[in-house]
Design a protein around this motif. Structure first.
Motif, mmCIF file in Angstrom:
data_model
loop_
_atom_site.group_PDB
_atom_site.id
_atom_site.type_symbol
_atom_site.label_atom_id
_atom_site.label_comp_id
_atom_site.label_asym_id
_atom_site.label_seq_id
_atom_site.Cartn_x
_atom_site.Cartn_y
_atom_site.Cartn_z
ATOM 1 N N PRO A 74 10.337 -11.173 -2.347
ATOM 2 C CA PRO A 74 10.025 -10.108 -3.327
ATOM 3 C C PRO A 74 8.766 -10.397 -4.134
ATOM 4 C CG PRO A 74 12.355 -10.671 -3.375
ATOM 5 C CD PRO A 74 11.687 -11.695 -2.506
ATOM 6 N N ALA A 75 8.504 -11.677 -4.376
ATOM 7 C CA ALA A 75 7.325 -12.027 -5.169
ATOM 8 C C ALA A 75 6.027 -11.817 -4.399
ATOM 9 C CB ALA A 75 7.414 -13.479 -5.630
ATOM 10 N N ARG A 76 6.133 -11.529 -3.081
ATOM 11 C CA ARG A 76 4.939 -11.370 -2.254
ATOM 12 C C ARG A 76 4.747 -9.925 -1.794
ATOM 13 N NH1 ARG A 76 1.089 -14.955 -2.028
ATOM 14 N NH2 ARG A 76 0.695 -14.512 0.184
ATOM 15 N N ARG A 77 5.442 -9.004 -2.410
ATOM 16 C CA ARG A 77 5.284 -7.601 -2.037
ATOM 17 C C ARG A 77 5.435 -6.729 -3.286
ATOM 18 N NH1 ARG A 77 10.801 -8.435 -0.046
ATOM 19 N NH2 ARG A 77 12.224 -7.085 -1.239
ATOM 20 N N VAL A 78 5.019 -5.476 -3.157
ATOM 21 C CA VAL A 78 5.191 -4.512 -4.235
ATOM 22 C C VAL A 78 6.226 -3.481 -3.808
ATOM 23 C CG1 VAL A 78 2.896 -4.792 -5.222
ATOM 24 C CG2 VAL A 78 3.249 -3.147 -3.373
ATOM 25 N N ALA A 79 6.915 -2.918 -4.787
ATOM 26 C CA ALA A 79 7.963 -1.942 -4.509
ATOM 27 C C ALA A 79 7.357 -0.557 -4.313
ATOM 28 C CB ALA A 79 8.969 -1.927 -5.654
ATOM 29 N N PHE A 80 7.886 0.177 -3.348
ATOM 30 C CA PHE A 80 7.449 1.548 -3.083
ATOM 31 C C PHE A 80 8.470 2.527 -3.637
ATOM 32 C CE2 PHE A 80 4.832 -0.737 -0.171
ATOM 33 C CZ PHE A 80 3.720 0.063 0.072
ATOM 34 N N ASP A 81 7.986 3.703 -4.061
ATOM 35 C CA ASP A 81 8.920 4.741 -4.485
ATOM 36 C C ASP A 81 9.360 5.557 -3.274
ATOM 37 O OD1 ASP A 81 6.831 6.439 -3.858
ATOM 38 O OD2 ASP A 81 6.340 6.949 -5.927
ATOM 39 N N ASP A 82 10.137 6.603 -3.517
ATOM 40 C CA ASP A 82 10.691 7.401 -2.417
ATOM 41 C C ASP A 82 9.616 8.120 -1.621
ATOM 42 O OD1 ASP A 82 13.172 6.583 -3.262
ATOM 43 O OD2 ASP A 82 13.539 8.387 -4.493
ATOM 44 N N GLY A 84 6.689 6.826 -0.869
ATOM 45 C CA GLY A 84 5.828 5.871 -0.188
ATOM 46 C C GLY A 84 4.627 5.419 -0.997
ATOM 47 N N ALA A 85 4.645 5.645 -2.300
ATOM 48 C CA ALA A 85 3.569 5.194 -3.183
ATOM 49 C C ALA A 85 4.040 3.974 -3.967
ATOM 50 C CB ALA A 85 3.147 6.300 -4.132
ATOM 51 N N PHE A 86 3.097 3.186 -4.455
ATOM 52 C CA PHE A 86 3.436 2.074 -5.344
ATOM 53 C C PHE A 86 2.668 2.240 -6.647
ATOM 54 C CE2 PHE A 86 -0.138 0.611 -2.799
ATOM 55 C CZ PHE A 86 -0.956 -0.048 -3.698
ATOM 56 N N TRP A 87 3.181 1.573 -7.710
ATOM 57 C CA TRP A 87 2.707 1.842 -9.067
ATOM 58 C C TRP A 87 2.268 0.550 -9.753
ATOM 59 C CZ3 TRP A 87 2.952 6.885 -11.251
ATOM 60 C CH2 TRP A 87 3.554 7.834 -10.422
ATOM 61 N N VAL A 88 1.240 0.683 -10.585
ATOM 62 C CA VAL A 88 0.705 -0.426 -11.373
ATOM 63 C C VAL A 88 0.482 0.079 -12.796
ATOM 64 C CG1 VAL A 88 -1.261 -1.984 -11.711
ATOM 65 C CG2 VAL A 88 -0.385 -1.572 -9.401
ATOM 66 N N ASP A 89 0.836 -0.723 -13.786
ATOM 67 C CA ASP A 89 0.567 -0.402 -15.187
ATOM 68 C C ASP A 89 -0.612 -1.225 -15.688
ATOM 69 O OD1 ASP A 89 2.613 1.460 -15.456
ATOM 70 O OD2 ASP A 89 4.080 -0.049 -16.040
ATOM 71 N N TYR A 90 -1.407 -0.610 -16.562
ATOM 72 C CA TYR A 90 -2.589 -1.277 -17.118
ATOM 73 C C TYR A 90 -2.592 -1.071 -18.630
ATOM 74 C CZ TYR A 90 -7.521 -2.211 -18.172
ATOM 75 O OH TYR A 90 -8.686 -2.704 -18.713
ATOM 76 N N ILE A 91 -2.695 -2.175 -19.380
ATOM 77 C CA ILE A 91 -2.710 -2.109 -20.842
ATOM 78 C C ILE A 91 -3.687 -3.140 -21.384
ATOM 79 C CG2 ILE A 91 -0.817 -3.758 -21.217
ATOM 80 C CD1 ILE A 91 0.192 -1.762 -23.412
ATOM 81 N N VAL A 118 5.149 17.213 -15.044
ATOM 82 C CA VAL A 118 4.767 16.049 -14.246
ATOM 83 C C VAL A 118 6.046 15.367 -13.773
ATOM 84 C CG1 VAL A 118 3.647 13.784 -14.276
ATOM 85 C CG2 VAL A 118 2.612 15.700 -15.475
ATOM 86 N N PRO A 119 6.127 15.011 -12.495
ATOM 87 C CA PRO A 119 7.316 14.299 -12.030
ATOM 88 C C PRO A 119 7.518 13.000 -12.807
ATOM 89 C CG PRO A 119 5.928 14.991 -10.187
ATOM 90 C CD PRO A 119 5.145 15.231 -11.435
ATOM 91 N N GLN A 120 8.714 12.491 -12.763
ATOM 92 C CA GLN A 120 9.001 11.229 -13.450
ATOM 93 C C GLN A 120 8.092 10.128 -12.923
ATOM 94 O OE1 GLN A 120 13.191 10.476 -12.918
ATOM 95 N NE2 GLN A 120 13.738 11.739 -14.691
ATOM 96 N N LEU A 121 7.582 9.339 -13.847
ATOM 97 C CA LEU A 121 6.663 8.259 -13.491
ATOM 98 C C LEU A 121 7.408 6.935 -13.560
ATOM 99 C CD1 LEU A 121 3.492 9.306 -15.534
ATOM 100 C CD2 LEU A 121 4.259 10.131 -13.300
ATOM 101 N N PRO A 122 7.690 6.289 -12.418
ATOM 102 C CA PRO A 122 8.380 4.994 -12.450
ATOM 103 C C PRO A 122 7.475 3.899 -12.988
ATOM 104 C CG PRO A 122 7.740 5.561 -10.214
ATOM 105 C CD PRO A 122 7.420 6.756 -11.052
ATOM 106 N N HIS A 123 8.084 2.834 -13.474
ATOM 107 C CA HIS A 123 7.310 1.726 -14.042
ATOM 108 C C HIS A 123 6.485 1.042 -12.965
ATOM 109 C CE1 HIS A 123 9.551 -1.610 -12.207
ATOM 110 N NE2 HIS A 123 10.648 -0.881 -12.404
ATOM 111 N N GLY A 124 5.437 0.385 -13.382
ATOM 112 C CA GLY A 124 4.620 -0.363 -12.451
ATOM 113 C C GLY A 124 5.299 -1.664 -12.034
ATOM 114 N N ASP A 125 5.226 -1.970 -10.747
ATOM 115 C CA ASP A 125 5.760 -3.248 -10.280
ATOM 116 C C ASP A 125 4.848 -4.394 -10.708
ATOM 117 O OD1 ASP A 125 7.833 -4.606 -8.825
ATOM 118 O OD2 ASP A 125 6.351 -5.030 -7.266
ATOM 119 N N ILE A 126 3.594 -4.071 -10.990
ATOM 120 C CA ILE A 126 2.616 -5.038 -11.493
ATOM 121 C C ILE A 126 2.118 -4.532 -12.843
ATOM 122 C CG2 ILE A 126 0.362 -6.118 -11.126
ATOM 123 C CD1 ILE A 126 0.812 -5.870 -8.132
#
Length: 739
Positions: A74-82, A84-91, A118-126
């Motif tokens: 798990p530490a070597r991959r990112v999670a995909f949503d339903d 097929g996209a993946f999410w990143v947060d930036y602050i 806007v559809p629900q925005l899941p948290h970033g895996d990174i």
């Protein structure tokens, strides 16, 4: 048993917003800035990181490879949503006061956020922290209180759930990057087994202060450490060059930097080795497309974009620190973008030519505001997608987004209105205002000393309020001040104050005639206003004290005459207290031997009328002891008001002192961060804002009857937070980006 999070919040033990204009803090930060600047030049922590990093070659490049969604670790991959996209947060710009830092951490910790239309925005895996993770000085203790504690409370987990990468800003460098390296780069230690520190449910995975993340669908995110310098260190250049060698025309990059260097180009001029130009040139060496550049350091949200480049430039520094203004931003700036230029390196006798690509800077204009000319290239400079894609399969073509202007947050009008709070500068920053008052007192005290020594004004200044009206004296004060410069000490004080005020003016940085004209013109005006205020108060309080002195003299004389009627012990105490003010004691002092300096023996009989009368000169000197307090207090309030007025006018008319003025206000509202959605053929950036940060009384514990399903935070809001999209989602398609 330790106190609960709610108890700590209610008893005031959580960190407050930094008081930047506390003189003690200014001194500490100034010293640390000088020390860290020198330390950064002669003992660059980035070079030490490279020397102590055990990885080399392919392992160095592949250590942050998350491109395989089927990786068993798990530490070597990112999670995909339903979808097929993946999410990143930036602050960015995070660890200031607890309330603002925790509010943003709380939003990041939620499983998903909902917005209108806007559809629900899941948290970033990174989670990417883009600089200045702690204020005012990034020590281990400050990191613990201002970053680790609020983020640990917001996402309270026993193990790592998400990944965390950070780049340092200037505040992270104030200790030479020691605390940052210890907190975020602990994976470099062989004994860590590549398991970095935990900050709540986020695990630090980086080994150095810079990194390159390889993500699915040929997306990359680069984080560069620009330190205090305009230039990247050699190890960092080699690292990114090695990463770029693995890329090709199908790769897409988002670059993260600690400050928006592109916004300083007009001031700094062209330098093809400066950090922004260098990192973008390296990224494009093999044809990869830079789709967006993200930065913080400026504590608001703005987005510039270029129609010709198809690149968006984001500044999103609203992670918890004090607000910066937006009304001072330029509608148009110029970006120096690297363009490839093929040159002939050598040609042998067989006619074989060796070619090499070099880079030169091309100037592009990027804007915040749409021009009135519709339909032209310049008029469309701020549209998010310049034209519809032109794929060979027309059925797969996506309609273009409607053109719209780029955005700032908060609105310029809001920012302008907030700037007028600086008219209350001495209230918000009382210690600093008292520092101005002390300067007023020292300057006028030295002036008064010179006046008496050189008999300037022929005694009129000392007689003000008695025989000389104080208003009649004011027009002559400039002449008297000029005469007082005969004293070297007073002249040096005037010169030092003038030089400091002129040097402080935040004029355009290029050394042109306009630069010096603005500095001297604005600085001289600011200095003159302070001088007028200073010496007006000097004359006013001198006149006031001269009028108070006779009343005090009468009261003291009355006490001297009444002391004989008091009981013995009371009479003795009053005599010892008031005797030095009597005329008899003054006469005895006047009989002192001028050669030996010794006073004549005291008179035996003390019941004379002279002993019962106060000496006017001594009483005036006694009343004069009030002057330092009067001028420090009222001079500080007036001088602080003038300082605040200067900031308001400078920001309104000259777009100057933006950071200084808003740092003094410590505005904790109008926070923001970015949530980024990656898909194979596009990236969508959702800028999320929070207009009002909940205050201390707006939080409670989850056990207090406010359960939230799936919540893992130690503090929850009494009323739901109201985050919103600052603007419509920004969709960036690589086929629209200039190669």
């Amino acid at each position: 048993m330790g106190k609960s999070a709610l108890q700590q919040l209610n008893n005031g033990s959580m960190p407050k917003m930094v008081r930047w204009y506390d003189p003690r803090l200014l001194l500490r930060v100034g010293i640390r800035t000088m020390v860290s600047s020198v330390f950064g030049q002669y003992a660059d922590q980035r070079l030490i990181q490279a020397a102590t990093d055990p990885a080399s070659g392919h392992d160095l490049i592949a250590r942050y490879d998350y491109s395989d969604p089927r990786c068993p670790e798990p530490a070597r991959r990112v999670a995909f949503d339903d979808a097929g996209a993946f999410w990143v947060d930036y602050i960015c710009d995070v660890g200031d006061g607890f309330e603002s830092t925790y509010a943003m951490a709380y939003l990041l910790a939620q499983e998903r956020l909902e917005f209108k239309n806007v559809p629900q925005l899941p948290h970033g895996d990174i989670l990417i922290m883009g600089g200045d993770q702690c204020y005012p000085q990034a020590t281990r203790e400050e990191y613990r209180k201002r970053l680790q504690q609020p983020y640990g409370m917001a996402l309270s987990e026993t193990g790592p759930k998400r990944k965390l990468f950070a780049i340092p800003g200037n505040h992270d460098w104030y200790d030479g990057l020691q605390a940052f390296d210890s907190l975020f780069c602990s994976s470099r230690d062989k004994s860590s087994e590549t398991k970095g520190n935990l900050i709540g449910g986020w695990q630090c995975q980086q080994h150095r202060s810079y990194w390159a993340l390889r993500l699915p669908h040929k997306w990359w995110i680069w984080g560069a450490d620009i330190q205090f310098s305009k230039y990247l260190d050699a190890s960092q250049v080699n690292y990114f060059s090695a990463v770029a060698a693995e890329m090709g025309p199908d790769d897409k990059i988002i670059i993260c930097m600690a400050e928006p260097s592109w916004m300083l180009a007009d001031f700094q001029g062209l330098d093809e080795e400066e950090n922004f130009f260098k990192i973008t040139a390296i990224a494009r060496e093999r044809g990869a497309k830079v789709c967006a550049v993200l930065a913080g350091d400026w504590h608001h949200y703005n987005r510039y974009s270029s129609a010709e480049l198809g690149v968006h430039f984001f500044t999103a520094g609203g992670g918890g620190s004090f607000l910066h203004p937006t009304h001072v931003l330029k509608n148009e700036i110029s970006v120096r973008w690297p363009e490839a230029e093929t040159v002939v390196v050598a040609s042998d006798e067989r006619g074989v030519t060796t070619m090499k690509s070099d880079w030169h800077a091309q100037k592009y204009d990027v804007r915040l505001k749409r021009q009135s000319t519709e339909g032209s290239v310049v008029g469309d400079v701020v549209r998010d997608v310049i034209a519809p894609a032109r794929p060979t399969d027309k059925a797969s073509a996506k309609p273009p987004l409607p053109p719209r202007a780029s955005k700032v947050y908060p609105k310029r009008s809001t920012s302008l209105l907030l700037s007028f709070r600086n008219l209350l500068f001495p209230i918000f920053n009382f210690p600093f205002a008292m520092g101005i008052g002390i300067i007023y007192w020292l300057m006028t005290w030295q002036f008064h000393t010179v006046v008496r020594s050189y008999d300037i004004s022929a005694g009129k200044i000392d007689a003000v309020g008695l025989t000389v009206p104080w208003l009649s004296l004011l027009p002559w004060m400039p002449i008297y001040v000029l005469q007082a410069t005969l004293s070297m000490s007073f002249a040096l004080m005037l010169i030092a104050l003038y030089a400091a005020i002129v040097a402080y003016v935040d004029a355009p940085e290029r050394p042109t005639w306009r630069h010096y004209l603005v500095k001297f013109g604005v600085g001289t005006t600011h200095f003159a206003v302070h001088m007028i205020a200073m010496f007006t108060l000097f004359i006013a309080f001198l006149a006031l004290n001269n009028n108070i002195a006779p009343m005090v003299e009468t009261q003291v004389g009355g006490l001297l005459r009444a002391k004989d009627a008091q009981p013995g012990i009371v009479s003795d105490i009053m005599r010892e207290t008031l005797e030095p003010l009597s005329k008899e004691r003054q006469m005895q002092r006047g009989q002192a031997d001028p050669q030996s300096g010794r006073a004549a023996p005291p008179a035996v009989k003390r019941s004379s009328e002279a002993a019962r009368t106060a000496e006017p000169k001594t009483v005036r000197e006694l009343v004069g002891l009030l002057y330092p307090l009067e001028l420090t207090l009222f001079g500080g309030l007036l001088g602080g008001f003038i300082w605040g007025c200067y900031w308001v006018a400078a920001g309104l008319f000259g777009q100057m002192h933006a950071e200084d003025a808003f740092a003094a206000l410590r505005i904790k509202d109008y926070k923001n961060f970015l949530r980024i959605k990656f898909e194979p053929d596009q990236v969508t950036i959702y800028p999320i804002g929070l207009d009002r940060v909940p205050r201390t009384h707006d939080w409670t514990s989850p056990e207090a009857g406010f359960p939230i399903p799936g919540n893992r935070s130690k503090l929850v809001p009494l009323r739901p937070l109201k985050p919103h999209l600052i603007e419509e989602p920004i969709v960036i398609r690589p086929d629209m980006v200039k190669s």
